[in-house]
Design a protein around this motif. Sequence first.
Motif, PDB file in Angstrom:
ATOM      1  N   ALA A 108       1.253  11.197   1.810  1.00 15.97           N
ATOM      2  CA  ALA A 108       0.122  11.309   0.889  1.00 15.97           C
ATOM      3  C   ALA A 108       0.336  10.437  -0.339  1.00 15.97           C
ATOM      4  O   ALA A 108      -0.570   9.728  -0.782  1.00 15.97           O
ATOM      5  CB  ALA A 108      -0.077  12.765   0.486  1.00 15.97           C
ATOM      6  N   GLY A 109       1.541  10.475  -0.899  1.00 11.85           N
ATOM      7  CA  GLY A 109       1.833   9.647  -2.058  1.00 11.85           C
ATOM      8  C   GLY A 109       1.748   8.164  -1.744  1.00 11.85           C
ATOM      9  O   GLY A 109       1.296   7.361  -2.566  1.00 11.85           O
ATOM     10  N   ALA A 110       2.164   7.799  -0.525  1.00 12.09           N
ATOM     11  CA  ALA A 110       2.159   6.393  -0.115  1.00 12.09           C
ATOM     12  C   ALA A 110       0.752   5.824  -0.006  1.00 12.09           C
ATOM     13  O   ALA A 110       0.571   4.596  -0.008  1.00 12.09           O
ATOM     14  CB  ALA A 110       2.890   6.235   1.215  1.00 12.09           C
ATOM     15  N   GLN A 111      -0.271   6.674   0.082  1.00 15.31           N
ATOM     16  CA  GLN A 111      -1.643   6.172   0.172  1.00 15.31           C
ATOM     17  C   GLN A 111      -2.089   5.474  -1.103  1.00 15.31           C
ATOM     18  O   GLN A 111      -3.089   4.750  -1.110  1.00 15.31           O
ATOM     19  CB  GLN A 111      -2.605   7.328   0.499  1.00 15.31           C
ATOM     20  CG  GLN A 111      -2.382   7.949   1.867  1.00 15.31           C
ATOM     21  CD  GLN A 111      -2.281   6.899   2.956  1.00 15.31           C
ATOM     22  OE1 GLN A 111      -3.205   6.102   3.161  1.00 15.31           O
ATOM     23  NE2 GLN A 111      -1.159   6.876   3.661  1.00 15.31           N
ATOM     24  N   PHE A 112      -1.317   5.651  -2.174  1.00 12.16           N
ATOM     25  CA  PHE A 112      -1.634   4.954  -3.418  1.00 12.16           C
ATOM     26  C   PHE A 112      -0.948   3.593  -3.477  1.00 12.16           C
ATOM     27  O   PHE A 112      -0.990   2.920  -4.505  1.00 12.16           O
ATOM     28  CB  PHE A 112      -1.234   5.822  -4.617  1.00 12.16           C
ATOM     29  CG  PHE A 112      -2.114   7.028  -4.781  1.00 12.16           C
ATOM     30  CD1 PHE A 112      -3.233   6.978  -5.592  1.00 12.16           C
ATOM     31  CD2 PHE A 112      -1.839   8.208  -4.098  1.00 12.16           C
ATOM     32  CE1 PHE A 112      -4.060   8.083  -5.741  1.00 12.16           C
ATOM     33  CE2 PHE A 112      -2.662   9.316  -4.227  1.00 12.16           C
ATOM     34  CZ  PHE A 112      -3.776   9.255  -5.035  1.00 12.16           C
ATOM     35  N   GLY A 113      -0.313   3.201  -2.371  1.00 13.32           N
ATOM     36  CA  GLY A 113       0.218   1.854  -2.252  1.00 13.32           C
ATOM     37  C   GLY A 113       1.499   1.582  -3.000  1.00 13.32           C
ATOM     38  O   GLY A 113       1.846   0.417  -3.220  1.00 13.32           O
ATOM     39  N   ASN A 114       2.205   2.636  -3.417  1.00 17.28           N
ATOM     40  CA  ASN A 114       3.473   2.411  -4.101  1.00 17.28           C
ATOM     41  C   ASN A 114       4.508   3.449  -3.685  1.00 17.28           C
ATOM     42  O   ASN A 114       4.167   4.570  -3.316  1.00 17.28           O
ATOM     43  CB  ASN A 114       3.284   2.392  -5.625  1.00 17.28           C
ATOM     44  CG  ASN A 114       2.787   3.728  -6.172  1.00 17.28           C
ATOM     45  OD1 ASN A 114       3.562   4.651  -6.368  1.00 17.28           O
ATOM     46  ND2 ASN A 114       1.481   3.831  -6.411  1.00 17.28           N
ATOM     47  N   VAL A 115       5.754   3.053  -3.757  1.00 14.51           N
ATOM     48  CA  VAL A 115       6.859   3.915  -3.344  1.00 14.51           C
ATOM     49  C   VAL A 115       7.081   5.033  -4.359  1.00 14.51           C
ATOM     50  O   VAL A 115       7.487   6.137  -4.007  1.00 14.51           O
ATOM     51  CB  VAL A 115       8.136   3.078  -3.163  1.00 14.51           C
ATOM     52  CG1 VAL A 115       9.323   3.962  -2.811  1.00 14.51           C
ATOM     53  CG2 VAL A 115       7.944   2.021  -2.080  1.00 14.51           C
ATOM     54  N   THR A 116       6.792   4.751  -5.629  1.00 10.98           N
ATOM     55  CA  THR A 116       7.016   5.743  -6.679  1.00 10.98           C
ATOM     56  C   THR A 116       6.230   7.026  -6.428  1.00 10.98           C
ATOM     57  O   THR A 116       6.763   8.134  -6.545  1.00 10.98           O
ATOM     58  CB  THR A 116       6.635   5.170  -8.050  1.00 10.98           C
ATOM     59  OG1 THR A 116       7.408   3.989  -8.303  1.00 10.98           O
ATOM     60  CG2 THR A 116       6.897   6.183  -9.158  1.00 10.98           C
TER      61      THR A 116
END
Length: 214
Positions: A108-116
């Motif tokens: 889910a977090g990766a859908q924002f295009g960043n590893v952070t």
Amino acid sequence: MSDTPKAAPLLDIGAVQHIRKLVMFALGAASFSVLLFSHSLWPDANEDGLHEIIETIGFGLLLVAIIGRTWSSLYIGGRKKSEVVALGPYSICRNPLYVFSFIGAAGAGAQFGNVTAALAATLLTVLVFSIVVRKEERFLSEKFGEPYLAYKARVPRFIPNFRLWQNVSTLEINTHLVVRTFLDACVFLAAIPLAEGVEMAQAQGWLPVLWLVP
């Protein structure tokens, strides 16, 4: 009047799960409010760029989480409070449902295009579930005693030990609980339109980008 002390009541595991869901919702809302004003350090215009690669990997993680949680529910659905489940995914890890939730959070977090965002979502989920697991372990220890303590000593909490794998040829399945777990897991997919909506709003200038994250 009897002086025999009353046994302490068992922990209400349902209440713990309810609180866990509320906490996860609150943390998710807080995290999303931060992500509204952040953007990936890598541009998203290039379909072969790192931004899109992270999103694609994240989508794969979302599918793994949904399939994994559904698979785990085949074994635990309706049995958690009545027996020590030690077969299938539960033979190699005591909390496979939660492990697949960690994977879903990363996706889910990766859908924002960043590893952070992926790492932050994973760490927050691990933190919340670690607290929940300790309470559940207390409940299971009080309810099942030595059988659960032996299982706890043999099988790791989160990191699977595949050498411990055990299974059966037939399994009684609670279809209602399996379907409910599948539908609950599909909530992870909501991260896709949310992330796309934030990126579109930022591109149109409706949302300011205050910081870039790797």
